[in-house]
Design a protein around this motif. Structure first.
Motif, PDB file in Angstrom:
ATOM      1  N   ASN A  64     -47.802 -42.757   6.090  1.00 53.85           N
ATOM      2  CA  ASN A  64     -47.016 -41.624   5.588  1.00 53.85           C
ATOM      3  C   ASN A  64     -45.988 -41.311   6.383  1.00 53.85           C
ATOM      4  O   ASN A  64     -45.758 -41.658   7.416  1.00 53.85           O
ATOM      5  CB  ASN A  64     -48.139 -40.479   5.860  1.00 53.85           C
ATOM      6  CG  ASN A  64     -49.254 -40.662   5.416  1.00 53.85           C
ATOM      7  OD1 ASN A  64     -49.310 -41.148   4.004  1.00 53.85           O
ATOM      8  ND2 ASN A  64     -50.301 -40.468   6.181  1.00 53.85           N
ATOM      9  N   THR A  66     -43.034 -39.972   8.623  1.00 55.59           N
ATOM     10  CA  THR A  66     -43.513 -39.241   9.684  1.00 55.59           C
ATOM     11  C   THR A  66     -42.203 -38.808  10.298  1.00 55.59           C
ATOM     12  O   THR A  66     -41.253 -39.826  10.757  1.00 55.59           O
ATOM     13  CB  THR A  66     -44.480 -39.813  10.377  1.00 55.59           C
ATOM     14  OG1 THR A  66     -45.517 -40.087   9.855  1.00 55.59           O
ATOM     15  CG2 THR A  66     -44.753 -38.579  11.624  1.00 55.59           C
ATOM     16  N   HIS A  77     -49.272 -38.321  17.138  1.00 53.14           N
ATOM     17  CA  HIS A  77     -49.621 -39.369  16.119  1.00 53.14           C
ATOM     18  C   HIS A  77     -49.894 -40.656  17.105  1.00 53.14           C
ATOM     19  O   HIS A  77     -49.953 -41.852  16.568  1.00 53.14           O
ATOM     20  CB  HIS A  77     -48.233 -39.814  15.443  1.00 53.14           C
ATOM     21  CG  HIS A  77     -47.750 -38.759  14.466  1.00 53.14           C
ATOM     22  ND1 HIS A  77     -46.854 -37.796  14.591  1.00 53.14           N
ATOM     23  CD2 HIS A  77     -48.090 -38.769  12.980  1.00 53.14           C
ATOM     24  CE1 HIS A  77     -46.739 -36.985  13.603  1.00 53.14           C
ATOM     25  NE2 HIS A  77     -47.585 -37.256  12.469  1.00 53.14           N
TER      26      HIS A  77
END
Ligand SMILES: Nc1ncnc2c1ncn2[C@@H]1O[C@H](COP(=O)(O)OP(=O)(O)OP(=O)(O)O)[C@@H](O)[C@H]1O
Ligand SMILES: [Mg+2]
Length: 491
Positions: A64, A66, A77
């Motif tokens: 994804n 980010t 994260h």
């Protein structure tokens, strides 16, 4: 892929530091990042952990896209970093540093008991539980500070752990311990980025390796399918000659003579160094190697012993006395003792010798600049402009500025404490060449180093320390002899 950085570019002012760099690392993988000093490794990693933002490019975590705008974002994260330049706050205790900003609390008050227990758990994990969580970080050795940084990163339970030259200040035993921990983290699926100039380590513990050159991505290789030579070629884009120069200096008169030297942690140290000679000092971390230099130089309090320089008794009360007498000292801790980070390269490089440039209270900047430019060229210090603050230089280039500063006083005796720490292969060869030339010009050199190949190749004689005492001085020694003496095996 856990982390995938694509097309990362970054400029500081007009200088492009990274251009379209690719980098990825997956779970359970140890990925080395290599490149010469100033290639952009630390900058790339600071972008990944939110210290800097890229000008362009993207970062995907688990597929994804980010945005990582801050270190807090990065931590969310699961990304943590052990910085190359140690970041502990000296006035805070070990545990306060470790839990800064996320102290365990109870009823809105910091729960120090819990903090201490948790701190100890992580110290234990690293086998350094003898370290006191309450002691101020500033009183620790650099090796210990490094271990605290590592413990801190572990305590964040990161899924991606970046280590920027973690072993530069560690002893062999600490390094082994760190490798055990890396292999444990790896088996638990943590992704590890390992930035280092130590090729042997990289081939031992890494799975893959990515190389940067001048801010550009050169390539990625599997460790099993590459070798030293290929990696060096990728890094420097040319073949480099011999690692060590042929030592050519002839020995002259005795320049430095030390008799019965003692401070709080060393005793009965006796040696002499001649003009043109390199005396290596070997030993394990904490054996008192740096203490010898610090005591002669007036940083530590001398409790006994005589020092003679060129046959004359030398009385040093403080470092400025030693400098005046012609002793230079490239210290191991460039951040706190070597450099003033907020001053420019020009100012730092002439710091030990300012009076030579001051006339009637004014500094002659032109004259200063000419000398500094010569050192920048001679040492290949990579900086766009000598007026830039030294903290904007890469780690290895900062180390070269420390060197330049002491060359500026034209020393009679030069002390070197881990002179090539954090310096790349090419830079190391340059520093060895300079050591050789200094010796040739009659300087007496005393060099503390943890890198055995360096001590063996560059020293005429080697003094080995063991637990604050001198285990012997060897003219011809093998690595085995040195290690045996360093561990107390020779009597
Ligand atoms: N804050 C900054 N401002 C200006 N220039 C910077 C800044 N930080 C880094 N640079 C420059 O970016 C380039 C890359 O530096 P970086 O610290 O990423 O190199 P590195 O590969 O980590 O080198 P080393 O092996 O010496 O640690 C260098 O030329 C450095 O001077
Ligand atoms: Mg770096």
């Amino acid at each position: 892929m856990l982390i995938k950085m694509s097309g990362i570019s970054k400029a500081f002012g007009p200088v492009k530091v990274l251009e379209g760099v690719e980098f990825s690392v997956d779970r359970g993988e140890v990925h080395a990042l290599m490149g010469e000093n100033g290639a952009g490794k630390s900058t790339l990693m600071k972008i990944l952990c939110g210290v800097y933002q890229a000008d362009s490019g993207s970062i995907a975590v688990d597929g994804n896209d980010t945005l990582i705008r801050s270190t807090v974002d990065a931590e969310k994260h699961g990304i943590a970093i052990i910085h190359q330049e140690l970041n502990l706050i000296p006035q805070l205790s070990v545990m306060e540093n470790m839990f800064l900003g996320r102290e365990p609390q109870r009823f809105g008050i910091i729960n120090t008991i819990k903090m201490r227990t948790q701190c100890l758990e992580y110290l234990q994990l690293l086998g350094i539980e003898n370290l006191d969580p309450d002691v101020e970080a500033g009183t620790l050795s650099i090796g210990q500070q490094q271990m605290v940084e590592i413990a801190k990163a572990l305590s964040l339970n990161a899924q991606t752990l970046i280590m920027d030259e973690p072993t530069a200040a560690l002893s062999e035993r600490e390094t082994e311990k760190l490798f055990e921990i890396i292999s444990d983290l790896k088996s638990r699926g943590v992704a590890i980025v390992y930035v280092s100039h130590r090729m042997e380590e990289i081939f031992k513990i890494c799975d893959k390796i990515s190389v940067l050159r001048d801010g550009q991505f050169v390539g990625e290789r599997e460790i099993a399918k590459t070798n030293f030579d290929e990696i060096v070629r990728m890094m420097v884009g040319r073949e480099i000659g011999d690692r060590f120069p042929t030592r050519t200096a002839a020995l002259g008169e005795i320049r430095l003579k030390v008799t019965g030297l003692a401070d709080a942690s060393i005793s009965n140290i006796n040696f002499e160094v001649r003009a043109g000679e390199v005396l290596g000092i070997a030993g394990l971390m904490g054996a008192g190697r740096s203490e010898i230099l610090k005591t002669i130089f007036g940083i530590n309090h001398k409790v006994a012993g005589q020092i003679e320089l060129d046959g004359v008794a030398l009385h040093v009360k403080q470092p400025s006395d030693a400098i005046k007498a012609g002793i230079g000292f490239v210290t191991e801790d460039r951040k706190s003792q070597g450099l003033v980070l907020g001053l420019s390269v020009r100012e730092n490089a002439t710091l030990a010798n300012l009076s030579a440039y001051s006339h009637g209270g004014m500094i002659n900047q032109k004259q200063q600049m000419a000398v500094v430019q010569r050192e920048i060229d001679r040492m290949h210090i990579r900086t766009r402009d000598a007026e830039l603050e030294v903290k904007s230089l890469s780690g290895g280039n900062q180390q070269k500025v420390v060197f330049a500063k002491w060359l500026g006083i034209a020393p009679k005796v030069l002390f070197l404490d881990e002179p090539t720490r954090g310096v790349d292969v090419g830079g190391k060869a340059e520093i060895y060449q300079i050591i050789n030339e200094l010796a040739q010009s009659g300087v007496a050199i005393v060099m503390v180093s943890s890198e055995l190949p360096e001590v063996l190749a560059m020293s005429d004689r080697i003094l080995v320390m063991h637990q604050g005492r001198q285990a012997g001085i060897f003219a011809q020694a093998s690595a085995e002899t040195i290690m045996t003496a360093a561990t107390g095996g020779l009597k």
